[in-house]
Design a protein around this motif. Structure first.
Motif, PDB file in Angstrom:
ATOM      1  N   GLY A  34       0.834  -1.212   0.000  1.00  0.00           N
ATOM      2  CA  GLY A  34       0.000   0.000   0.000  1.00  0.00           C
ATOM      3  C   GLY A  34       0.859   1.249   0.000  1.00  0.00           C
ATOM      4  N   ALA A  35       1.884   1.253   0.840  1.00  0.00           N
ATOM      5  CA  ALA A  35       2.777   2.428   0.904  1.00  0.00           C
ATOM      6  C   ALA A  35       3.467   2.625  -0.437  1.00  0.00           C
ATOM      7  CB  ALA A  35       3.809   2.232   2.014  1.00  0.00           C
ATOM      8  N   LEU A 274      13.594  10.008  -2.033  1.00  0.00           N
ATOM      9  CA  LEU A 274      13.840   9.591  -0.641  1.00  0.00           C
ATOM     10  C   LEU A 274      12.667   8.745  -0.133  1.00  0.00           C
ATOM     11  CD1 LEU A 274      15.540  10.106   2.070  1.00  0.00           C
ATOM     12  CD2 LEU A 274      13.841  11.854   2.540  1.00  0.00           C
ATOM     13  N   LEU A 275      11.452   9.227  -0.412  1.00  0.00           N
ATOM     14  CA  LEU A 275      10.275   8.485   0.062  1.00  0.00           C
ATOM     15  C   LEU A 275      10.106   7.166  -0.682  1.00  0.00           C
ATOM     16  CD1 LEU A 275       7.806  11.430   0.600  1.00  0.00           C
ATOM     17  CD2 LEU A 275       8.665   9.890   2.355  1.00  0.00           C
ATOM     18  N   LEU A 276      10.475   7.166  -1.969  1.00  0.00           N
ATOM     19  CA  LEU A 276      10.415   5.895  -2.711  1.00  0.00           C
ATOM     20  C   LEU A 276      11.365   4.881  -2.073  1.00  0.00           C
ATOM     21  CD1 LEU A 276      10.263   6.894  -6.492  1.00  0.00           C
ATOM     22  CD2 LEU A 276       8.569   5.592  -5.226  1.00  0.00           C
ATOM     23  N   GLY A 277      12.548   5.360  -1.705  1.00  0.00           N
ATOM     24  CA  GLY A 277      13.503   4.489  -1.023  1.00  0.00           C
ATOM     25  C   GLY A 277      12.934   3.994   0.297  1.00  0.00           C
ATOM     26  N   MET A 688       5.098  11.480   6.464  1.00  0.00           N
ATOM     27  CA  MET A 688       5.132  10.195   5.766  1.00  0.00           C
ATOM     28  C   MET A 688       6.292   9.343   6.266  1.00  0.00           C
ATOM     29  SD  MET A 688       4.118  11.703   2.068  1.00  0.00           S
ATOM     30  CE  MET A 688       4.073  10.313   1.000  1.00  0.00           C
ATOM     31  N   MET A 689       7.426   9.994   6.486  1.00  0.00           N
ATOM     32  CA  MET A 689       8.575   9.232   7.000  1.00  0.00           C
ATOM     33  C   MET A 689       8.272   8.715   8.405  1.00  0.00           C
ATOM     34  SD  MET A 689      11.216   8.791   5.021  1.00  0.00           S
ATOM     35  CE  MET A 689      12.652   8.603   6.053  1.00  0.00           C
TER      36      MET A 689
END
Lengths: 811, 238
Positions: A34-35, A274-277, A688-689
């Motif tokens: 989901g994320a 960064l968020l994809l990682g 989000m992080m």
């Protein structure tokens, strides 16, 4: 095909049989998938299709940059644009545009509108045409003949009630009559956030300018020309320009950018990556969890696989059966994950203020589309294989004869134990890296909020206005207007102070305009160096309202008027950087370079710095001039109120309308809202992080719990023997805890250096963040270790409560 | 006619801590087609290990082993699997039915591994259900069957692919005597129908169903003898 269906049917039956394990696995995978799906939808919007143009991949943005001074995207000078048009061969067209805010007045309420001045070929080059009317003509690029306007669809709908006969009508733009020549199609708003477009008419002087960089240039590749070729050609031209015009071009570097990168911007791109990682890490942790569950389930089924092998099943068939089960699990996770992604996107979209969202390229296109669905399917298969391959391979390798001779009880292999331990170590490492990243970003966000607390932004009201040059031609007219504003607003009941300033900190979404300035008596600035500062024109009251303390000299006063000596107050950072070891008071500076015609201003005071932007870590040099000595067109009203600033909006509106009823007020916000809107991107990334960090923490602890629980059941016989030999409860507790915490400590040991490398990279970017942050590097590992200890304690307690007789009899 | 199985100096060794432990020593034997051979001996003699090797479930051994004239010791894994799939059926002491499959599905498994088409599979399973008189049990799961019924399904599963050789490891070890007798009679009939059978057992009575007994001890073949004639009174041979 039928055999695969048979595998699927049996797989479903097995999953239903172990409902708890299936549920845990599906939830873990759903969180990870989901994320990833939600993040993919964001990345697709920001990185892949940020601009809804069919030929976007053929359009290159050509921007200036100064890597040494943190300027990664700057407009270019008009003369440079004309050079490129003449010299470049890789492009069949160049187009240019510039920002311009205008006031619409006349028939309806005054309204400030974001327009862009665009070259006549702008729309044609991008492959778009107005829905009504026409695009601009080349003869409209001439100064004096540029009074045409193309309306954006939303503006046309809202202000002109979708008038089908609007084309050809005149509307008042900054007090002048402009003819509407077209209306763009719904959804078209490039360059963001365009509400209307007017022709770009450059006069001869502007054409020759190489110093004023205000024009954004786009080029369309010729058929057959590649981005790499064009970039190389343009770099060559830029190099020649730098040699020919060193005074204006040295130190600047041309940066060709694909349109998608240009529209998205480096920061959005970096944070998206960064968020994809981060979501990738979460998925890996989820896969490790599921792999551990699969290990446990498959170990219990060792006998079944041995029988299958004995009945002629090849290793590949067994492997296929196991992977089918694993993929079924991940498809279940994907189904739930899609719901989670939909919910996450709803939260993301609904919490973004509309006046911020309109600046974000691709924001409108964020959705769970077909691509997101296919991506989900792909990562579901990948997750199924990743989480299932190791358990399946090890299980299919089990000795058939040994398994069969053990009367149905699975054999415990050391390799399996080691691999499961390694998975837990990896989970802990990844979770720590995520937690540290989240911790630093949250700290960055909190730091940005706290740094502005000194001037109590929650009780400040900020309002923008822009005087148009047709009505406020002279300085005296503008000064008279501003003085009236200050006078009238000071008299508003309850108002505790009013100030005018060009830009308040964090305005314009955190973007900062810095202008070149000169210091009297200093040798000219070396070529390639930039001596720049934020230039503010302000009322004397501004320093008091913003709690900006005076360090030396005096502040601006009401006596600093048009007839007196031009004066200025500078920020401490400017004093430290440009007057190190000397007293700046009495020195003279002026806005502009060597050829500036602006007056020299005497420095009369030095004040503390204010933090201007979330982008910049350092304080930015600032020059404050008196509004009486250079009354501006564009200004911000800052009103100190006793409580809720929004209660003063109508009073401010009516007082300004009493001075000029045709002047629109905009960006009306409490200062704290302005700050949070400016840093909402950081807030989103931090939130989000943080969510991903918490998910990682939970998943990692579930992983530790799962492995330790399974280890306890595997070792029941051994524990029974130990207890029968005299081991006490505390001995068993210690034994199990030690085994779990060894894995945890190993994970932390591997994760810490990785987290530290991440922290160093982030600390260079983020305000208020240090690489060696004690909370991140002591607090968070301790938190993770504590949660892991709890996850170990529960199985350890179960082990300590085992009845040795039962454990031995069972064996 | 060549024997079904030929073994020459077959040995199996475990190595641990620098020492070697021989599980099987210099096994040399021939088993003819249509024989019903019994391996007997004390625990740890190597009977089940030898059975696993004959069944090609164990490939870590030295020596020569020919099955239907094919040198198993020289075959790669794939070819061994094919030989095994085509010719050998197993019956286990613990039945080893798959708990989560119905009787019908358990019987279907070996056929699916031989890539028998679905229709033919259904037909073969129906035949065997009928032949073993367990049609009424086809939708039950193993835990819904008695031990005897489970072993009956186990034998049916071994027989369904019409193997040349059935290997039975203590096939009646978990059954009471009446059920055990029934299963052994079934083996006898299968053997009379031409199927070669090798069983491992501790039971003298079960051994009498066969025609040759091979005694193992500490990994060695210590004797070979013809089985005693089946007594009319089962109790006499127990």
């Amino acid at each position: 095909m039928f055999a695969i269906l048979q595998d699927v049917r049996f797989g479903l039956r097995m999953l239903m049989k172990h409902r708890l394990a299936t549920l845990v696995s599906i939830v873990a995978l759903a969180l990870g998938i989901g994320a990833n799906t939600a993040m993919f939808s964001l990345a697709e919007a920001f990185l892949i299709h940020p601009v809804p143009l069919e030929n976007a991949d053929r359009i290159i943005a050509l921007v200036d940059s100064r890597p040494g001074q943190n300027i990664d995207m700057n407009a270019v000078a008009p003369a440079t644009y004309f050079d490129w048009k003449q010299q470049a061969h890789s492009f069949d067209q160049f187009a240019a545009y510039a920002w311009r805010e205008v006031n619409l007045t006349g028939d309806r309420e005054p309204q400030k509108v974001q327009t862009f001045q665009v070259s006549a070929n702008f729309f044609g080059m991008l492959g778009v045409q107005p829905e009504l009317g026409r695009a601009f003509l080349s003869e409209e690029e001439v100064p004096g003949k540029e009074q045409e306007i193309i309306l954006g669809h939303a503006l046309w709908e809202q202000r002109y009630a979708s008038d089908q006969h609007i084309v050809g009508k005149n509307i008042k733009v900054d007090g002048k009559a402009y003819t509407v020549v077209g209306v763009m199609a719904k959804g078209y708003d490039f360059p963001l956030p365009a509400e209307a477009w007017i022709p770009l008419a450059l006069d001869v002087k502007a054409n020759l300018s190489r110093n004023d960089r205000w024009l954004w240039v786009l080029g369309r590749l010729k058929p057959g020309a590649s981005y790499t070729q064009a970039a190389a050609e343009m770099q060559g031209i830029a190099q020649r320009q730098s040699e020919l015009y060193p005074d204006t071009n040295k130190g600047w570097q041309l940066r060709p950018m694909r349109l998608s990168d240009f529209a998205t911007g480096s920061l959005t791109r970096d944070y998206t990556l960064l968020l994809l990682g981060a979501v990738g890490f979460v998925l890996l942790i989820a896969c490790a969890d599921v792999a551990n569950v699969q290990f446990a389930r498959m170990t219990g089924r060792a006998n079944e696989f041995a029988v299958r092998r004995a009945l002629g099943g090849s290793r590949w068939r067994i492997l296929r059966q196991l992977l089918t089960e694993s993929i079924l699990l991940s498809l279940g996770g994907a189904a739930l994950g899609l719901l989670i992604a939909q919910w996450a996107l709803y939260l993301i979209l609904s919490h973004m203020p509309a006046d911020v969202a309109r600046f974000i390229a691709g924001w409108k296109t964020i959705s769970l589309d077909t691509n997101a669905f296919l991506f989900t399917l792909a990562i579901a298969f990948a997750s199924g294989i990743i989480s299932g391959i190791a358990p399946s391979l090890l299980t299919s390798r089990t000795s058939v004869s040994q398994s069969l001779q053990e009367s149905g009880r699975g054999s415990v292999s050391r390799a399996r134990g080691r691999l499961r331990g390694a998975l837990v170590v990896a989970e802990i490492s990844l979770a720590l890296v995520l937690l540290v990243g989240a911790g630093l970003l949250v700290k960055n966000f909190r730091g940005l909020l706290n740094v502005n607390e000194s001037y109590a932004p929650q009780t400040l009201l900020t309002i923008n206005l822009m005087l148009h040059d047709t009505q406020y031609t002279t300085s005296a007219q503008r000064l008279a207007f501003h003085e009236q504003v200050v006078q009238r607003l000071s008299a508003v009941p309850g108002a505790q102070g009013v100030a005018l300033v060009t830009h308040v900190p964090y305005s314009d979404g955190g973007g900062v305009n810095m202008d070149v300035f000169s210091i009297e008596g200093r040798p000219r600035v070396k070529r390639g160096e930039l001596q720049s500062a934020i230039i503010e024109t302000t009322t004397p009251s501004y320093f008091k309202i913003m709690n900006i303390a005076l360090r030396s000299g005096r502040a601006l006063t009401d006596t600093d008027g048009a007839d007196s000596m031009p004066t200025t107050v500078i920020s401490a950072s400017l004093a430290n950087r440009y007057f190190p070891g000397e007293n700046p008071l009495g020195k003279r500076i002026r806005v502009g370079g060597e050829d500036s015609t602006r007056p020299w201003m005497t420095i009369v005071g030095v004040v503390n710095d204010v933090h201007y932007s979330w982008i910049n870590k350092e304080d930015l040099p600032t020059i404050y001039g008196s509004f009486r000595q250079a009354p501006p067109y564009y200004t911000t009203i800052v009103l100190r109120t006793p409580g809720n600033p929004l209660q003063f909006v109508s009073a401010v509106r009516s007082q300004v309308a009493a001075i000029d009823p045709n002047l629109p007020l905009y960006n009306i916000k409490p200062m704290d809202r302005l700050i949070t809107d400016s840093i909402i991107g950081i807030a989103y990334v931090a939130a989000m992080m943080a969510v991903l960090g918490v998910i990682a923490l939970v998943l990692a602890s579930v992983g530790v719990f799962g492995v330790m629980s399974y280890s306890v059941s595997e070792r029941a016989h051994e524990i029974g023997i130990r207890m029968s030999l005299g081991a006490q409860t505390k001995d068993i507790l210690r034994m199990v805890l030690r085994s779990g915490m060894t894995l945890t400590v190993l994970g932390l040991g591997i994760g810490l250096p990785i987290a530290f490398a991440l922290a160093r990279a982030l600390a260079a970017l983020l305000f208020g963040v240090e690489a060696a942050d004690p909370f991140s590097f002591i607090g968070l590992p301790l938190l993770l270790a504590g949660v892991a200890a709890l996850a170990c304690y529960l199985p350890a307690r179960r082990a300590a409560r085992l009845d040795p007789l039962k454990a031995l009899r069972y064996e | 006619m060549e024997p079904l199985i030929q073994m020459r100096n077959l040995e199996k060794v475990f190595e641990a801590g620098g020492s070697k432990f021989f599980v099987l020593r210099r096994i040399t034997l021939d088993i003819q087609r249509g024989e019903f051979v019994t391996f007997m001996g004390p625990s740890g003699a190597g009977k089940s290990t030898l059975l696993s090797i004959i069944g090609m479930l164990d490939s870590a051994w030295n020596g020569e082993y020919y099955f239907l004239d094919q040198p198993v010791h020289k075959l790669n894994v794939k070819k061994r699997n094919e030989l095994h799939k085509a010719n050998i059926g197993f019956v286990f002491q613990s039945y080893h039915l798959i708990d989560n499959l119905t009787v019908f599905e358990n019987l279907e498994i070996p056929l699916s591994y031989k890539n028998v088409p679905h229709k033919e599979r259904v037909s073969l399973v129906c035949d065997i259900l009928d032949r073993f008189n367990i049609v009424g049990k086809k939708d039950l799961f193993p835990n819904q069957l008695s031990g005897g019924q489970q072993q009956l399904v186990g034998v049916a599963r071994a027989v369904i692919q019409n193997p040349k050789l059935i290997l039975a490891d203590e096939p009646t070890g978990n059954l009471h005597s009446a059920q055990g007798e029934e299963i052994m009679q079934l083996f006898k009939r299968l053997n009379e129908g031409g199927t070669t059978i090798i069983q491992v057992t501790h039971s003298e009575r079960n051994a009498t169903f066969g025609n040759r007994i091979i005694q193992l001890k500490d990994g060695w073949v210590v004797s070979e003898e013809k089985a005693a004639t089946l007594s009319a009174n089962p109790q006499a041979n127990l």
